[in-house]
Motif scaffolding. Structure first.
Motif, short mmCIF file in Angstrom:
data_model
loop_
_atom_site.label_atom_id
_atom_site.label_comp_id
_atom_site.label_asym_id
_atom_site.label_seq_id
_atom_site.Cartn_x
_atom_site.Cartn_y
_atom_site.Cartn_z
N SER B 45 10.86 37.28 1.70
CA SER B 45 11.64 37.25 2.94
C SER B 45 11.03 36.93 3.88
O SER B 45 9.76 37.21 4.09
CB SER B 45 12.36 38.57 3.13
OG SER B 45 13.28 39.14 2.23
N CYS B 46 11.43 35.98 4.62
CA CYS B 46 10.67 35.56 5.87
C CYS B 46 11.10 36.49 7.31
O CYS B 46 12.31 37.11 7.51
CB CYS B 46 11.20 34.16 6.48
SG CYS B 46 11.20 32.90 5.13
N GLY B 47 10.07 36.64 7.82
CA GLY B 47 9.93 37.34 9.19
C GLY B 47 9.49 36.71 10.22
O GLY B 47 9.06 35.72 10.24
N GLN B 50 5.53 37.36 9.87
CA GLN B 50 5.03 37.19 8.54
C GLN B 50 6.15 37.26 7.53
O GLN B 50 7.22 37.43 7.69
CB GLN B 50 4.17 38.57 8.35
CG GLN B 50 5.04 39.78 8.17
CD GLN B 50 3.95 41.19 8.23
OE1 GLN B 50 3.25 41.15 7.35
NE2 GLN B 50 4.34 42.24 8.84
N ASP B 51 5.52 36.65 6.25
CA ASP B 51 6.67 36.67 5.13
C ASP B 51 6.42 38.28 4.49
O ASP B 51 5.29 38.75 4.49
CB ASP B 51 6.13 35.71 4.04
CG ASP B 51 6.76 34.32 4.96
OD1 ASP B 51 7.43 34.46 5.72
OD2 ASP B 51 6.53 33.52 4.14
N PHE B 52 7.47 38.72 3.69
CA PHE B 52 7.12 39.65 2.84
C PHE B 52 7.56 39.28 1.41
O PHE B 52 8.67 38.80 1.20
CB PHE B 52 8.08 40.74 3.18
CG PHE B 52 8.16 41.96 2.25
CD1 PHE B 52 6.98 42.87 2.01
CD2 PHE B 52 9.16 42.21 1.47
CE1 PHE B 52 7.05 43.72 1.09
CE2 PHE B 52 9.24 43.28 0.55
CZ PHE B 52 8.09 43.97 0.30
N VAL B 53 6.56 39.62 0.60
CA VAL B 53 6.74 38.97 -0.97
C VAL B 53 7.25 40.28 -1.74
O VAL B 53 6.56 41.23 -1.89
CB VAL B 53 5.28 38.55 -1.56
CG1 VAL B 53 5.66 38.11 -2.88
CG2 VAL B 53 5.05 37.37 -0.74
N HIS B 54 8.52 40.20 -2.17
CA HIS B 54 9.24 41.10 -3.13
C HIS B 54 8.49 41.09 -4.29
O HIS B 54 8.12 42.23 -4.90
CB HIS B 54 10.46 40.63 -3.26
CG HIS B 54 11.36 40.96 -1.89
ND1 HIS B 54 11.78 42.14 -1.11
CD2 HIS B 54 11.90 39.81 -1.05
CE1 HIS B 54 12.47 41.88 -0.43
NE2 HIS B 54 12.53 40.71 -0.07
N MET B 189 2.48 41.05 -0.40
CA MET B 189 3.04 41.92 -1.28
C MET B 189 3.42 43.36 -0.72
O MET B 189 4.33 44.15 -1.19
CB MET B 189 2.52 41.81 -2.65
CG MET B 189 2.67 40.71 -3.28
SD MET B 189 2.29 40.44 -5.01
CE MET B 189 0.58 40.23 -5.15
N GLY B 191 3.25 44.16 2.73
CA GLY B 191 3.80 44.41 4.22
C GLY B 191 2.50 44.67 5.12
O GLY B 191 2.80 45.14 6.08
#
Lengths: 235, 235
Positions: B45-47, B50-54, B189, B191
């Motif tokens: 998901s894009c923030g 930063q990105d958050f990798v599920h 991964m 956060g």
DNA sequence: CGATGTATTGAGCCGACTCAATTAGGGTGG
DNA sequence: CCACCCTAATTGAGTCGGCTCAATACATCG
């Protein structure tokens, strides 16, 4: 959700638990699948300093779905928040019923997908959003869920399926509904502290994104009704 | 994972994407189900900051399972980390194949349960554990996953299913394996921030819970082999 | 060698947490 | 109706883990 016929086919037993009773513990091997008939349940994990609530379960919803995995272990604990009545189904019976009823299996799968989406979404929220946004999204999610229940007539004192939350959810004339959660419950569902929720909620009120009145929290589900207009409640 | 026969029955098409290509975006209506043939994919998901990798997807694993929901919307974006080959299945075809093959449907359901357990677990970790423990658990999870792949012979240059991560995962004689992730990937991964991972990893090294050597990270999967003893690698 | 991407480190900031105390609301027995 | 109890709501002061920003060191590759 399993119909009465399905519950019978799966030899489900209706069990009653008092408030605060733990139905199962995180980490123990799972043997049963559950469908809440009446009351409210929380799924949570214990930590050193605080509990983390994964989700709240309302009447008509199922929990313990992960029992159908191979060698299943409970990923969370389950506790009755109020006096509850729960349909309990043995793992083998559930598997058999799902095998016999493809449509039910498909429905079950969709439930899993919904849960997966929910957790995925909450997980990115936790990381990417500030506390204020998280609170709004959580309240919004449960508000819509409870309103849907309410509108479907699954709730209220005339129904067999009581839910202390949905019953306490009062709609206001101006499109606001009262949020039936304590600050502590909101905090536990977001992994925040009561004080943080407290302070953030006050900010949200000041910003007009929520409303505080006599210690109760109100969330706007619809635009304020203008004179002569008929705007339906979002569900 | 769908067999070749199932893929054929579902009219799956093998598509190739270059590294960094986005396969689908979070929020857009889902139409397809995917099975990774070769390469590596990240779901994220894009923030704002930063990105958050599920999760990371390895060859042989599926993603986009939520397409089977009613009115499905992607809960995350999917991006090829390397050049990849992916089997793409249309929603309707997937539903039909699952209907025709109850065993496959059951297997599919177990995959959903696994995903649900993973996200549930990671979610409580995020809230309840300090950064150090989160890093250890993440590394442990992926190390076991990659070792299993390795041991099953699904990896390596002789297999059709390449995985840049599993190939870079080198086992040491003393029960340590090199972790094929960059600090940034670990951070995404969980956060966390690169710097936080950096510093925490150094602490873990000092505490003997991880090993740092020439900028590479090593994780102990088994007890150090004592003279004459034969301790198998955990999988 | 220069370019690019990753690893490291240091200084300072900030949101959320911790701890402690106080106030308010609701329910109960007298 | 009142005293009492217990849970929930509030508030303030101080701490801390993780983040921000900026600079530097490595490493790999063409």
């Amino acid at each position: 959700m399993l119909s009465a016929a399905h519950l019978t086919a799966a030899r489900a037993r209706l069990r009653r638990y008092p408030a605060k009773h733990t139905i199962y513990w995180e980490g123990e091997p799972s043997s049963f699948f559950y469908q809440l008939q009446d009351g409210a349940v929380r799924l949570y994990s214990c930590g050193q300093r605080q509990d983390f609530v994964h989700s709240l379960v309302f009447p008509g919803e199922t929990f313990g779905e992960t029992v159908i995995g191979t060698n299943p272990v409970a990923p969370s604990s389950a506790e009755a928040l109020t006096d509850t009545a729960v349909w309990v189904v043995e793992r083998a019976e559930l598997l058999e019923v799902l095998r016999q009823h493809p449509d039910l299996h498909a429905q079950f799968t969709r439930r899993l997908v919904d849960l997966l989406c929910f957790h995925t979404h909450m997980r990115s929220n936790t990381t990417l959003l500030p506390a204020a946004e998280q609170i709004l999204q959580l309240v919004s999610y449960y508000a819509h869920k409870m309103l849907t229940r309410r509108n479907a007539g699954n709730c209220g004192t005339t129904s067999a399926q009581h839910c202390c939350f949905c019953e306490r959810l009062l709609e206001q004339a101006d499109g606001y509904i009262s949020v039936p959660f304590t600050r502590q419950q909101i905090a536990d569902m977001l992994g925040l502290r009561v004080e943080t929720v407290m302070r953030t909620v006050k900010e949200l009120d000041a910003a007009g994104r929520l409303r505080l009145h006599e210690h109760k929290l109100y969330y706007r589900t619809a635009q304020p009704a203008l004179a002569g207009s008929a705007i339906p409640i979002l569900s």
